[in-house]
Design a protein around this motif. Sequence first.
Motif, PDB file in Angstrom:
ATOM      1  N   GLN A 268       0.826  -1.212   0.000  1.00 24.17           N
ATOM      2  CA  GLN A 268       0.000   0.000   0.000  1.00 24.17           C
ATOM      3  C   GLN A 268       0.866   1.271   0.000  1.00 24.17           C
ATOM      4  O   GLN A 268       0.597   2.203  -0.748  1.00 24.17           O
TER       5      GLN A 268
ATOM      6  N   TYR B 121       2.214   2.182  -3.363  1.00 28.29           N
ATOM      7  CA  TYR B 121       1.322   1.978  -4.513  1.00 28.29           C
ATOM      8  C   TYR B 121       1.370   3.145  -5.507  1.00 28.29           C
ATOM      9  O   TYR B 121       1.573   2.957  -6.705  1.00 28.29           O
ATOM     10  N   ILE B 122       1.201   4.336  -4.990  1.00 27.78           N
ATOM     11  CA  ILE B 122       1.120   5.487  -5.904  1.00 27.78           C
ATOM     12  C   ILE B 122       2.463   5.703  -6.609  1.00 27.78           C
ATOM     13  O   ILE B 122       2.525   5.920  -7.822  1.00 27.78           O
TER      14      ILE B 122
ATOM     15  N   ARG C 163       2.845   3.022  -9.268  1.00 32.98           N
ATOM     16  CA  ARG C 163       1.943   3.290 -10.411  1.00 32.98           C
ATOM     17  C   ARG C 163       2.519   4.420 -11.271  1.00 32.98           C
ATOM     18  O   ARG C 163       2.463   4.366 -12.508  1.00 32.98           O
TER      19      ARG C 163
ATOM     20  N   PRO D 200       2.364   2.460 -18.792  1.00 34.27           N
ATOM     21  CA  PRO D 200       0.918   2.246 -18.869  1.00 34.27           C
ATOM     22  C   PRO D 200       0.506   0.842 -19.290  1.00 34.27           C
ATOM     23  O   PRO D 200      -0.644   0.457 -19.087  1.00 34.27           O
ATOM     24  N   LYS D 201       1.427   0.061 -19.833  1.00 35.57           N
ATOM     25  CA  LYS D 201       1.048  -1.313 -20.188  1.00 35.57           C
ATOM     26  C   LYS D 201       1.103  -2.248 -18.984  1.00 35.57           C
ATOM     27  O   LYS D 201       0.687  -3.401 -19.062  1.00 35.57           O
ATOM     28  N   VAL D 202       1.657  -1.753 -17.885  1.00 34.53           N
ATOM     29  CA  VAL D 202       1.782  -2.574 -16.685  1.00 34.53           C
ATOM     30  C   VAL D 202       0.546  -2.390 -15.814  1.00 34.53           C
ATOM     31  O   VAL D 202       0.070  -1.277 -15.616  1.00 34.53           O
ATOM     32  N   ARG D 203       0.025  -3.492 -15.292  1.00 34.74           N
ATOM     33  CA  ARG D 203      -1.078  -3.470 -14.344  1.00 34.74           C
ATOM     34  C   ARG D 203      -0.473  -3.449 -12.943  1.00 34.74           C
ATOM     35  O   ARG D 203       0.404  -4.264 -12.641  1.00 34.74           O
ATOM     36  N   VAL D 204      -0.905  -2.545 -12.093  1.00 36.09           N
ATOM     37  CA  VAL D 204      -0.338  -2.420 -10.749  1.00 36.09           C
ATOM     38  C   VAL D 204      -1.409  -2.780  -9.721  1.00 36.09           C
ATOM     39  O   VAL D 204      -2.490  -2.205  -9.724  1.00 36.09           O
ATOM     40  N   ILE D 205      -1.113  -3.756  -8.874  1.00 38.94           N
ATOM     41  CA  ILE D 205      -2.086  -4.282  -7.916  1.00 38.94           C
ATOM     42  C   ILE D 205      -1.469  -4.256  -6.521  1.00 38.94           C
ATOM     43  O   ILE D 205      -0.309  -4.625  -6.351  1.00 38.94           O
ATOM     44  N   GLU D 206      -2.272  -3.817  -5.561  1.00 34.71           N
ATOM     45  CA  GLU D 206      -1.781  -3.835  -4.191  1.00 34.71           C
ATOM     46  C   GLU D 206      -1.689  -5.265  -3.660  1.00 34.71           C
ATOM     47  O   GLU D 206      -2.621  -6.054  -3.843  1.00 34.71           O
ATOM     48  N   MET D 207      -0.575  -5.600  -3.013  1.00 41.24           N
ATOM     49  CA  MET D 207      -0.471  -6.874  -2.288  1.00 41.24           C
ATOM     50  C   MET D 207       0.638  -6.746  -1.253  1.00 41.24           C
ATOM     51  O   MET D 207       1.784  -6.467  -1.602  1.00 41.24           O
TER      52      MET D 207
END
Lengths: 371, 371
Positions: free
Chosen positions: B66, B69-70, B73, B78-85
Amino acid sequence: MKRLNSTPRQDGYRMPGEFEKHEGCYIIWPQRPDNWRYGGKPAQRVFVEVANTIAEYEKMTVLVNQDQYINARNMLGPKVRVIEMSNNDSWIRDSGPSFVVNERGGLRGIDWGFNAYGGLVEGIYFPWDYDDLIGGKVCELEGVDTYNAADFILEGGSIHVDGDGTCMTTEECLLAPDRNPDMSKEEIEEKLKEYLNVEKVLWIPRGVYKDEDTNGHVDNMANFVRPGEVVLTWTDDVNDPQYERSVEAYNYLINETDAKGRRLIVHKLYAPSPLLITQEESDGVDSVEGSIPRRPGDRMAGSYVNYYTGNGFIALPVFNDPNDERAIELLSELYPDRDIIPIYAREILLGGGNIHCITQQVPARKIPRNF
Amino acid sequence: MKRLNSTPRQDGYRMPGEFEKHEGCYIIWPQRPDNWRYGGKPAQRVFVEVANTIAEYEKMTVLVNQDQYINARNMLGPKVRVIEMSNNDSWIRDSGPSFVVNERGGLRGIDWGFNAYGGLVEGIYFPWDYDDLIGGKVCELEGVDTYNAADFILEGGSIHVDGDGTCMTTEECLLAPDRNPDMSKEEIEEKLKEYLNVEKVLWIPRGVYKDEDTNGHVDNMANFVRPGEVVLTWTDDVNDPQYERSVEAYNYLINETDAKGRRLIVHKLYAPSPLLITQEESDGVDSVEGSIPRRPGDRMAGSYVNYYTGNGFIALPVFNDPNDERAIELLSELYPDRDIIPIYAREILLGGGNIHCITQQVPARKIPRNF
C-alpha cells in the motif's frame, strides 16, 4: 493501465444500466469497529451471504484489508475470489469506479474523487485516503484504462443511469456544499453528461428521510427497472416524514420525460416500518471522534430500493417487516426473468447503507473478449 | 477460489516449462531498505525497466505494498497493471505460486510453504508472514483453484522443470536442514513428483558459489532451454571457487538422462567476472538485526543463467562485463525465435538475486478460455 484525461462522451463510451449484463461484481469486506458493531462480525456474516449469493450468478470478488484477509478467505465460499485491497470502509458503490463501455467491446473505468461523504465539513469518517484510491485500483485489477475524474467528488450511489441517455440523482446530495462547493448545478450536470455520456439528468429533490450519512443518495430512494420505468420508495403514512419526500419525488418524476422523451412509469415500493437502532446495537459500536455515532433510538434510512440488480437475479434487502412480502411481490412482477432473492440485511443498514451500497458491478463487454 | 487437498498428479495437471507459452507475468515492487540500497530507488528503476520490457510481450502485473502503490503506479509504464499486495520482499519466484495446467484448458496454482529461505534457523529476513500468503493471493487474483502445499517449504527458484516429466534442483538447497528437516531426500523427491507431476528429479549437488541467501537455488545455476537441453553457469578459471561447482554439475548432468531417457546436452554459459559489493553500495543499506548484511567486498552470486524466458523474448541480466556479449551470443543461438534483451541488472544482484528471481510466469491455458 493508462489514466485518461479525455471523457467517455468524447471517446464514445457510456455507462450501461445496472440491469444490463455484468461481467462481475465487487464487494469490500466490512471491519471498522466504529461503524460495524461487535468488530464487524455480524456484518461480515451478512456480507458473506450477499457475496456467496451473487457468486452463484456472476463472477464475485471481495476486496479486503491485509489484517482481515485470512478471516475473509475462510468465511467466504469457494466461488468468491478474495483480493487484498486497503480500504477505510465497505461502500464500494461509492468509493469504487463507475464503468463505461463502447459498442466495440471496450470497457473503461471512471475514477471519481471521493471525500467520505463530505470531507472535513461533514464526512462520516477520517481519513479516507485508502478509499480514494479504490476507484483506480479496481480499474487496474480489471486491467482497464481509467478516466481521471478526481477533481469531481461523486459517490456511485448518488447516481443511477438507464443506459439510454438518462441519469437520475438527488439535489440533496449532489448540490450539498461539502462535495463540489465551487460548481453550479449546471456545471455538475455538465460533468455527469460528459462522464456518463447522458443527455438528460433527472433531479429528484431529496433522498430518504434520515439518510444523513450520504446526504440522500438516490440509490436508497429510486432505481431504474429499465428505461422509462422507475421504482420509488413509498409510504402512505402522512405522519411519517418520509411521506412528503416520496410524494415530492413522485410528482417530480411523473411530470418529467427522459432523454428519449418517454414519460416515466413510477412504481411505488412500500418502505419497511421505521427502523430504530437498539441499545444493544449501539453498544456494539466503538465511539471514535470524527466518525458518525450510532445512537440508540436513531431512525435508520431503511428502504427496499437499495437492491442489487445482477445477471438473472435481484439481491433484495429485507427486514423481517410486514412489507417484505409486498416488496418481493412487486419486484417479482417488475423483473419476471430474474430470481428475487431476499436477504435479511438489517446489519448492513446499521452500518449506514444496504446491498446496493456495498456492491459495484462491472458491465459485460459488448462483444466477447477473445474475438 | 477452492483450496485443494489433492495433488496435480492425481488430477492430471503438470507444471509446464517456462519456455512454453505464457498468459502473463508477475513482479513484486522492491522497497525494503535493509535489502535494497537507498530506500529501493535504484532497484525500483531497474524493476521498472524489467516490467516495462516484459509488458511489451506479455500481460505484466506488478504487486506492491500500500505505502508504495502510488509511487509504483507513477513510475511504471501504462502497459503494466499495478495491484496492491502486502509483501515482505520482492522475490515472487520464491514466494509466489507455481502454476500447473491440464490439456483441457485447466489452470491451477500450487501454494508452497515459504519461510524466507530458512525460517528461524537461517532465514534472511523476519517476519515473512506477508510473503507466505503471496502464493494463495496470486492464485485468487488469477481466479484459479489452489493446491495446498503449505506443509512443504519450497521456493520456486529452487526448481526448474522441462514440462516433459523432468525436474531439476540442487541438493544444497532442497536438502538444507532449514527447509524440511523432517523429510528424507526420497520424501522430498516424492513431493516434487506429486506436485509438479514429473517422473524424474535431477539433483545437481550445489548451486552458484556465494549464493548463500538461497542456499544455491538452481535458477542461478542451470536452466532448461527445452527438453533435453540445459544451460549451466561456467568458468574456466580453476582458481575460482565456482569452478569446482560448475564442473561437478556438468559431470552430473552429462551422465544423467531425463524422464524420457534423453541424454542431456549441456551448454556452458560463461559467468561474469567476480562481482564484489562496493563500499558505497553497502552504505546504502539499512543495518537491521535479523536481516542479512550487505558488506563491502562480499562477492555476489552473479550469473547469466538467472534470465526470464517469456513469450518471444529472453530478459537477460548483464553486468557491464566482458562476458555479457558471450552470453548474448550463446542465448541468441539457443533461442533463435526469441529477442534477447539484455538489462543491466547489478542492482537486482545487490539485493540477492536476478531477473528470474523477481518474476513468476502464469502459463497459458492449453485451449482458449471462452470455448
